[in-house]
Design a protein around this motif. Sequence first.
Motif, PDB file in Angstrom:
ATOM      1  N   GLU A 169      32.266  45.937  46.813  1.00 11.70           N
ATOM      2  CA  GLU A 169      32.567  44.582  47.295  1.00 11.70           C
ATOM      3  C   GLU A 169      31.342  43.896  47.906  1.00 11.70           C
ATOM      4  O   GLU A 169      31.329  42.676  48.072  1.00 11.70           O
ATOM      5  N   GLN A 196      38.632  48.428  36.776  1.00 17.66           N
ATOM      6  CA  GLN A 196      39.723  47.959  37.631  1.00 17.66           C
ATOM      7  C   GLN A 196      39.221  47.627  39.027  1.00 17.66           C
ATOM      8  O   GLN A 196      39.667  46.653  39.652  1.00 17.66           O
ATOM      9  N   LEU A 199      37.578  44.304  39.040  1.00 18.27           N
ATOM     10  CA  LEU A 199      38.618  43.277  39.043  1.00 18.27           C
ATOM     11  C   LEU A 199      39.229  43.122  40.432  1.00 18.27           C
ATOM     12  O   LEU A 199      39.391  42.004  40.938  1.00 18.27           O
ATOM     13  N   ASP A 200      39.575  44.241  41.037  1.00 22.65           N
ATOM     14  CA  ASP A 200      40.246  44.210  42.331  1.00 22.65           C
ATOM     15  C   ASP A 200      39.371  43.575  43.415  1.00 22.65           C
ATOM     16  O   ASP A 200      39.892  42.924  44.337  1.00 22.65           O
ATOM     17  N   THR A 201      38.068  43.789  43.306  1.00 23.15           N
ATOM     18  CA  THR A 201      37.149  43.245  44.314  1.00 23.15           C
ATOM     19  C   THR A 201      36.603  41.873  43.919  1.00 23.15           C
ATOM     20  O   THR A 201      35.772  41.303  44.640  1.00 23.15           O
ATOM     21  N   GLU A 202      37.073  41.362  42.787  1.00 22.50           N
ATOM     22  CA  GLU A 202      36.743  40.009  42.327  1.00 22.50           C
ATOM     23  C   GLU A 202      35.249  39.785  42.207  1.00 22.50           C
ATOM     24  O   GLU A 202      34.703  38.742  42.593  1.00 22.50           O
ATOM     25  N   ARG A 203      34.560  40.792  41.604  1.00 22.18           N
ATOM     26  CA  ARG A 203      33.128  40.631  41.359  1.00 22.18           C
ATOM     27  C   ARG A 203      32.905  39.741  40.137  1.00 22.18           C
ATOM     28  O   ARG A 203      33.772  39.601  39.266  1.00 22.18           O
ATOM     29  N   ASN A 204      31.723  39.155  40.069  1.00 22.16           N
ATOM     30  CA  ASN A 204      31.315  38.346  38.923  1.00 22.16           C
ATOM     31  C   ASN A 204      30.661  39.282  37.906  1.00 22.16           C
ATOM     32  O   ASN A 204      29.500  39.666  38.068  1.00 22.16           O
TER      33      ASN A 204
END
Length: 247
Positions: A169, A196, A199-204
């Motif tokens: 994150e 996953q 995705l869960d940590t909303e990285r670019n």
Amino acid sequence: MIIQKHDQDLNTPTGTMRCTVYRPQAEGRFPCIFFYSEIFQQTAPIARSAAIMAGHGFVVVVPEVFHELNPIGTVLGYDDAGKDKGNADKFTKPLEAHDSDTVAMLDYFAQQAYCNGQFGSMGVCLGGHLAYRAALNPRIQASFCLYATDIHSNTIPCNEGNDSFTLTEQIQGELVMVWGKQDPHVPAEGRSKIYQHLLDTERNFTWYEVNGQHAFMRDEGERYDPALALEFYAKAVALFQKNLHKN
């Protein structure tokens, strides 16, 4: 672009680190990419990869990733002895020492007249992990990680809770993750775990899984896929041109 190269020794908290610098001969200030090698350090294929990237208008820095554990200039062979020594080094050097290596490079190259002060990371195998690890530093603006080992398994030593997977994150820059479906070092379940989590940590991030083996970029040996290599050099250049804007 025509390029030049030279060696630069840097002081780090864990000893002197030899870096090889590949950069354009042309005058100007260029973005800087830290290119982290596989466990064998700067072999001929790694040198050629660095030169290819430098020829597209980047300063490419190849550090000796195990400088604490070997004499300066050590290159391990692509044989059983080299694999054994490289893997032993990988499981000896903690991630925290890799972190301080990255900081030493950031601090030094930010002051060089040929660098524009913007940084990315790239690497293969162990180096793919180290490029991902470097991205934890907010000064790294983009990272291109090829078949990165040991992220999913947390098998490189580190302080508790300081593994690369847990700290994902913290990554602020853009990531490109590249995997070979036939790579036994990062099996499907390992790739899924990383995907996953990103995705869960909303990285670019951008994610590629291709029909390729581990080390498909390495232009020596039976795993080499020239067509895939050409494709992913182009994608790496595009990532860094997009994110590391020249001043």
